[in-house]
Design a protein around this motif. Sequence first.
Motif, mmCIF file in Angstrom:
data_model
loop_
_atom_site.group_PDB
_atom_site.id
_atom_site.type_symbol
_atom_site.label_atom_id
_atom_site.label_comp_id
_atom_site.label_asym_id
_atom_site.label_seq_id
_atom_site.Cartn_x
_atom_site.Cartn_y
_atom_site.Cartn_z
ATOM 1 N N ASP A 1 0.814 -1.227 0.000
ATOM 2 C CA ASP A 1 0.000 0.000 0.000
ATOM 3 C C ASP A 1 0.842 1.270 0.000
ATOM 4 N N TRP A 2 2.040 1.184 -0.560
ATOM 5 C CA TRP A 2 2.901 2.355 -0.612
ATOM 6 C C TRP A 2 3.738 2.405 -1.897
ATOM 7 N N ALA A 3 4.446 1.335 -2.202
ATOM 8 C CA ALA A 3 5.361 1.334 -3.349
ATOM 9 C C ALA A 3 4.649 1.615 -4.668
ATOM 10 N N GLY A 4 3.378 1.291 -4.740
ATOM 11 C CA GLY A 4 2.613 1.536 -5.955
ATOM 12 C C GLY A 4 2.529 2.996 -6.345
ATOM 13 N N HIS A 5 2.660 3.899 -5.376
ATOM 14 C CA HIS A 5 2.681 5.331 -5.693
ATOM 15 C C HIS A 5 3.779 5.645 -6.698
ATOM 16 N N PHE A 6 4.892 4.943 -6.592
ATOM 17 C CA PHE A 6 6.041 5.231 -7.435
ATOM 18 C C PHE A 6 5.916 4.642 -8.836
ATOM 19 N N ALA A 7 4.920 3.810 -9.059
ATOM 20 C CA ALA A 7 4.723 3.207 -10.378
ATOM 21 C C ALA A 7 3.902 4.114 -11.295
ATOM 22 N N LEU B 1 4.400 -5.027 -6.427
ATOM 23 C CA LEU B 1 3.441 -4.062 -6.967
ATOM 24 C C LEU B 1 2.079 -4.709 -7.235
ATOM 25 N N THR B 2 2.088 -5.875 -7.841
ATOM 26 C CA THR B 2 0.810 -6.499 -8.200
ATOM 27 C C THR B 2 0.179 -7.265 -7.033
ATOM 28 N N GLU B 3 0.972 -7.671 -6.076
ATOM 29 C CA GLU B 3 0.444 -8.415 -4.928
ATOM 30 C C GLU B 3 -0.125 -7.494 -3.844
ATOM 31 N N TRP B 4 0.584 -6.403 -3.547
ATOM 32 C CA TRP B 4 0.205 -5.559 -2.409
ATOM 33 C C TRP B 4 -0.136 -4.115 -2.761
ATOM 34 N N ASN B 5 -0.095 -3.766 -4.029
ATOM 35 C CA ASN B 5 -0.309 -2.372 -4.412
ATOM 36 C C ASN B 5 -1.281 -2.211 -5.576
ATOM 37 N N LYS B 6 -2.111 -3.193 -5.807
ATOM 38 C CA LYS B 6 -3.021 -3.174 -6.973
ATOM 39 C C LYS B 6 -3.831 -1.886 -7.058
ATOM 40 N N ASP B 7 -4.328 -1.411 -5.939
ATOM 41 C CA ASP B 7 -5.192 -0.230 -5.948
ATOM 42 C C ASP B 7 -4.439 1.063 -6.245
ATOM 43 N N LEU B 8 -3.117 1.046 -6.135
ATOM 44 C CA LEU B 8 -2.316 2.243 -6.391
ATOM 45 C C LEU B 8 -1.746 2.294 -7.802
ATOM 46 N N LEU B 9 -1.831 1.196 -8.522
ATOM 47 C CA LEU B 9 -1.224 1.145 -9.849
ATOM 48 C C LEU B 9 -2.074 1.898 -10.870
ATOM 49 N N PRO B 10 -1.411 2.556 -11.814
ATOM 50 C CA PRO B 10 -2.178 3.224 -12.870
ATOM 51 C C PRO B 10 -2.907 2.187 -13.725
#
Length: 154
Positions: free
Chosen positions: A50-56, A107-116
């Motif tokens: 819920d954090w690293a996805g911001h950077f994608a 990114l795909t396991e824990w950050n799905k909601d943050l990905l473009p």
Amino acid sequence: MRKLVTLLIALLALAPLVLADGAADYGKFCASCHGATGQGTPGVFPPLADWAGHFAQNDEGRAYLVHVIVFGLQGQISAQGKTYNGFMPPFAQLSNDQVAAILNYLLTEWNKDLLPKDFRPLTADEVAKLRAKALTPADVFKARQALVESLGIK
């Protein structure tokens, strides 16, 4: 022809053993600091879930994610409103495939909601290009500061 088919079957059977496995490599190289589910270690190692996805969100952020793994990170940072003062060592020994697989996994396991919506997985070729720029952990920290500001995240 039969020998060729036998060889192809053998190679396909071995493929999982030689291809990078993001989940396994995350467990081997990252989980001891960032936690088995990317939750982080309070005050020392930031969460990835819920954090690293911001950077994608853009190319600079994708580069930052690669640079953190390959070159490390040094300096006090904040993530999800909390401060962290650990040191991320460089993992330059990881192959381009491993770096891409680890990042794609988290990114795909824990950050799905943050990905473009147009998110495309990182590739080994992309990692190779980004690895070509030699940086220090302090350089990666400076890039992070600018990126966090441009993305408007804390």
